[in-house]
Design a protein around this motif. Structure first.
Motif, short mmCIF file in Angstrom:
data_model
loop_
_atom_site.label_atom_id
_atom_site.label_comp_id
_atom_site.label_asym_id
_atom_site.label_seq_id
_atom_site.Cartn_x
_atom_site.Cartn_y
_atom_site.Cartn_z
N GLY A 121 0.88 -1.21 0.06
CA GLY A 121 0.12 0.04 -0.02
C GLY A 121 0.97 1.20 0.01
O GLY A 121 1.78 1.43 0.55
N GLY A 122 0.40 2.54 -0.64
CA GLY A 122 1.35 3.66 -0.61
C GLY A 122 2.59 3.41 -1.36
O GLY A 122 2.46 2.72 -2.46
N GLU A 123 3.44 3.82 -0.62
CA GLU A 123 4.92 3.56 -1.03
C GLU A 123 5.69 2.27 -0.54
O GLU A 123 6.87 2.23 -0.74
N GLU A 124 4.91 1.51 0.04
CA GLU A 124 5.38 0.35 0.84
C GLU A 124 5.48 -0.95 -0.07
O GLU A 124 4.27 -1.34 -0.42
N PHE A 125 6.55 -1.79 -0.08
CA PHE A 125 6.44 -2.83 -0.91
C PHE A 125 7.14 -4.07 0.00
O PHE A 125 7.57 -3.45 0.93
N VAL A 126 6.93 -5.02 -0.45
CA VAL A 126 7.59 -6.31 0.20
C VAL A 126 8.15 -7.49 -0.55
O VAL A 126 7.81 -7.69 -1.52
N ALA A 127 9.23 -8.13 -0.18
CA ALA A 127 9.87 -9.19 -1.02
C ALA A 127 9.90 -10.37 -0.05
O ALA A 127 10.51 -10.17 1.04
N LEU A 128 9.38 -11.55 -0.63
CA LEU A 128 9.47 -12.85 0.22
C LEU A 128 10.33 -13.73 -0.53
O LEU A 128 10.21 -14.13 -1.61
N LEU A 129 11.32 -14.11 0.12
CA LEU A 129 12.51 -15.11 -0.46
C LEU A 129 12.90 -16.38 0.10
O LEU A 129 13.58 -16.25 1.04
N PRO A 130 12.11 -17.24 -0.33
CA PRO A 130 12.19 -18.71 0.27
C PRO A 130 13.52 -19.20 0.02
O PRO A 130 14.11 -18.86 -1.12
#
Length: 457
Positions: free
Chosen positions: A362-371
């Protein structure tokens, strides 16, 4: 037109409602409280008069003490031999004087300095304590002084202790007698007719034809209750007539209801189909094309369980563009949307394994999920991402590291050596690391601390 009896059964009013506090019980309480109030007021007036009379008697008794006890004390003192200390009969008289209501202490002082006392003389000098002094004349040898301390309040307390038990017993008898008398009168004059009227009201049924009230039945009731009975009869007649009219519409309403039910069922099926289509569209972010928060939450739970089951590794990075609000204010929302799209593209290019998962929260927030990645490997990849963002040279005059757009990153990783209890705990650790990165100056990567990890294990 036909009449459906099943609809009549559905619309019939219940004969009895859940009972509340009955009028009889309320009347009992009102009568009891009224009796207690009347008896209490009477007792208060009576006690006030008795207290006034007792106060006048107390004053008279204080003035009479020298006459009542003076001669007896003088006689007991005269019987003493030369050089003997007073005691015996004299002490008995002093104790009797002390035992009178309101007397606090008694002291007898002889001319030789001997003192006989009874009670507590430490109250001498208080405002409400009276002191009565009288001398013993002949036949007391050498004379003696008697000092008496008395208090009207103490006399009143003694009087109340003696009078209160009998007063309470009398009050209880009066309350019971008065309450019973009032209840019998009220029950005969009002409660019995009201109960009969309530029973008749319970028997009202709009399906039954109204019956005329007999004059004899009305004559047995008080005029006010007779009016209520006639009103109930009119209400029953009106309900019965209304029921006749409404019953003719029941079949029509049932037919319309069946048609509307079929239409509603078709509308529900169409709505479910639209919801399924909308659900397939609600898993991606409309601006960047990345997965949205809902899709990310499911992926986080899925990959966290897999890492627990396989005792593997799972890295989670939360990325936030620095001072993006001021960027939008300076360059406009359209330019901000282009920057978000370009950064989303950069994330997709950097983390493109089949197992990698990137999303916009949301907005300017991102996420990266790296198994499969730990802290060291993920930190190197994120540093490369920061360098690639700098290479884009996106202008931002309000930035923290030169006039270019920068990013702050919080990083946490699950591993058998450093486990977390839940996906939420892992996400919270990454959020806290991002918070530290922002408050440490932004444009940097912050790792989840060991103390934060210890709180989650």
């Amino acid at each position: 037109m036909s009449f459906d009896t099943s609809s009549a059964a559905d619309l019939t009013l219940p004969h009895r409602q859940p009972p509340g506090t009955s009028l009889r019980r309320r009347t009992v309480w009102v009568v009891l409280l009224l009796s207690v109030f009347l008896v209490g007021v009477t007792d208060a007036i009576h006690l006030r008069h008795q207290a006034q009379a007792h106060a006048a008697a107390f004053e008279a008794e204080l003035l009479a003490l020298p006459k009542v006890y003076g001669q007896a004390l003088a006689s007991s003192m005269a019987e003493l031999g030369a050089g003997e200390r007073p005691g015996g009969a004299t002490q008995v008289l002093i104790d009797k004087l002390k035992a009178r209501p309101g007397v606090l202490s008694v002291e007898l002082k002889t001319s030789s300095g001997a003192v006989l006392a009874s009670g507590d003389a430490s109250l001498r000098g208080q405002a409400d304590v009276r002191q009565i002094d009288f001398e013993l004349g002949p036949p007391a040898s050498g004379g003696a002084l008697v000092q008496v301390l008395a208090q009207e309040e103490a006399a009143q307390r003694a009087f109340m202790r003696e009078a209160l038990p009998a007063l309470l017993l009398r009050d209880l008898a009066l309350v019971m007698l008065l309450s019973l008398s009032l209840m019998l009168v009220l029950d005969r004059m009002m409660l019995r007719p009201l109960r009969r009227l309530a029973d008749r009201a319970d028997e009202l049924d709009p399906l039954d034809a109204p019956q005329a009230l007999s004059h004899a039945a009305l004559a047995e009731q008080p005029a006010e209750l007779a009016r209520v009975s006639r009103s109930l009869a009119r209400v029953q007649q009106g309900l019965w007539l209304q029921w006749q009219d409404e019953s003719q519409r029941v079949s029509q309403l049932q037919q319309q209801l069946q048609v509307q039910s079929q239409q509603l069922l078709a509308a529900q099926q169409a709505l479910e189909q639209k919801n399924r289509e909308l659900g397939s569209l609600s898993r991606s972010d409309a601006l960047t094309g990345l997965a949205n928060r809902r899709e990310f939450d499911e992926a986080l739970r899925r990959e966290f369980k897999r890492a627990q089951r396989q005792r593997g590794q799972l890295a989670l990075a939360v990325l936030d563009l620095d001072h993006f609000k001021s960027y939008n204010e300076r360059y406009g929302a359209a330019a901000g949307d282009l920057v978000l799209q370009r950064f989303a593209q950069l994330l997709s290019e950097r983390f493109k394994r089949d197992t990698d998962f990137v999303a916009r929260l949301g907005g300017e927030e991102f996420v990266a999920l790296l198994p499969g990645f730990g802290l060291d490997v993920t930190q190197e990849l994120l540093e490369q991402l920061r360098e690639e963002l700098r290479a884009l040279a996106l202008p931002h005059e309000g930035g923290v590291s030169g006039p270019w757009l920068t990013v702050s990153i919080g990083l946490a990783a699950y591993s058998p050596a450093h486990p977390y209890l839940s996906p939420q705990a892992l996400m919270q650790a990454a959020d806290e690391a991002l918070y530290i990165a922002k408050h440490a100056g932004r444009d940097r990567i912050s790792l989840a601390s060991s103390s934060s990890l210890a709180e989650r294990v």
